[in-house]
Design a protein around this motif. Structure first.
Motif: not given
Length: 412
Positions: A371-377
């Protein structure tokens, strides 16, 4: 007024309401409420009034009608009516950002021993519970509830419920900054509207367009964001949907802020605040104060930014939204770094890290934050969330957090 006449008048009100003649519909329903001698009719007309006041953004009145409806259900001693009554009570509290109460009323619904009619409401109960947990930033429980709601939707072929869950999942992934999923789910909702929604209320289209707009904004596809938001706002204005109008105004403001056009952003934040504070959406108010704070930061008006962020913090703390509190500490950290105020900076860093720990916003495989930067989860079937790249690298033999088997990746 007897049972047959009550039923006729409720239907008359519904036709008026569906043709956007809300005032006349409310007049008809209020007359039924005063004169009917039929408990079932009274319960149904209260349901109509609850829905109408929800869509108008009159949440305090919605809560009053919900309380009247639950009292009627208790008098009738019917578990199906009680389940529906508690669901409306949960929804009313959800709208007023009383998330703990919402979760509690949803638990009551799920524990009711009703008939098949009650069981058909369980998907809607799980959706409301997911929204409550998301409001409290309890992400795993929110995801568990959304997955249950989706299963109910699929098992009952309930496309409307599926559409609403997809929009909520879009919001879920906005919070955790997986913007691909945040766009995927409202796009799925828009597909459902196009494929099955010929007889649906236009609010479903407006809702999906709004959530698509938010995702596009986060992906910095600002022209697409503006187009979707304009479509949503148009429908909201046609139908007098003030809560959605307020959210669209907030999103317009955020888009202008992303374009660094604070002169256009400020008046839209102000217009949104007028509606949102009136209807009692405290989480919406907190979001506006964060947006305004970011505008002041762009203009290097740091004291004004800190004032706005403190207001956001106080609102978020009152409703228990830990993610908003975390965002405030992060922004304040940046301000104090610019102002070279080391003591205040250290304080914000400590509070930020405490929030991260409380929220468990880190990947159980690599230990880095989520949730700190745009990343695929990716969520495993147990609803624990990890970086997709970590799962692909390390395999999915079991969940590192709860050690449950994870043979296949979860849908959401």
């Amino acid at each position: 007024m007897g049972q047959d006449q009550t039923k006729q008048q409720i239907e008359k009100g519904l036709k008026l309401y569906q043709s956007n003649d809300t005032e006349k519909a409310l007049y008809v329903w209020m007359k039924v409420l005063r004169k009917t001698s039929d408990p079932g009719g009274k319960f149904r007309v209260l349901g109509c009034l609850i829905t109408a006041h929800s869509e108008m953004g009159k949440y305090k009145e919605m809560l009053q009608y919900s309380l009247a409806q639950i009292n009627t259900a208790r008098e009738m001693e019917d578990p199906d009516y009680l389940t529906e009554g508690y669901l409306n009570l949960a929804r009313s509290n959800e709208k007023l950002c009383e998330f703990q109460k919402t979760a509690s009323y949803c638990e009551t619904c799920l524990n009711m021993q009703g008939t098949t009619v009650s069981l058909q409401l369980n998907g809607q109960v799980c959706l409301s519970m997911g929204n409550a947990y998301l409001g409290l930033s309890v992400f795993q429980k929110a995801l568990v509830s959304y997955e249950k709601a989706l299963r109910y939707a699929h098992n009952n072929d309930d496309k409307m419920l599926e559409c609403r869950v997809c929009c909520s999942l879009g919001n879920f992934y906005i919070q955790l900054k997986d913007y691909e999923k945040a766009l995927f789910f409202p796009c799925k909702a828009a597909e459902l509207v196009n494929d099955y929604g010929k007889g649906w209320s236009l609010k479903y289209r407006a809702m999906s367009q709004y959530h698509m707009s938010v995702a596009y904004k986060k992906l910095m596809r600002l022209a697409d964001a503006m187009e979707c938001c304009e479509e949503s706002m148009k429908i909201a204005l046609q139908h007098g949907d003030r809560p959605l109008q307020a959210l669209c105004l907030l999103n317009f403001a955020d888009i202008h802020r992303c374009q660094k056009d604070v002169d256009k952003a400020f008046p839209r934040y102000e217009s949104s605040m007028c509606i949102i504070s009136e209807i009692g959406n405290r989480l919406g108010q907190a979001s506006i104060y964060v947006g305004v704070g970011k505008c002041w930061i762009l203009q290097k008006e740091y004291d004004k930014a800190l004032d706005s962020l403190q207001r956001a913090h106080d609102l978020a703390e009152a409703i228990g939204n830990k993610l908003c509190i975390l965002k405030v500490h992060s922004l304040c950290e940046g301000i104090y770094r610019c102002k070279e105020q080391q003591d205040e900076l250290r304080e914000q860093v400590v509070k930020f890290l405490q929030c991260v720990e409380e929220l468990e916003l880190y990947c159980g495989m690599c230990g880095e934050s989520i949730g700190e930067r745009n990343q695929q989860l990716q969520a495993l079937p147990c609803s624990h969330i990890f970086h997709l790249k970590c799962l692909q690298t390390n395999g999915t033999k079991g969940c590192p957090k709860c050690h449950r088997s994870s043979v296949k990746l979860g849908f959401v």
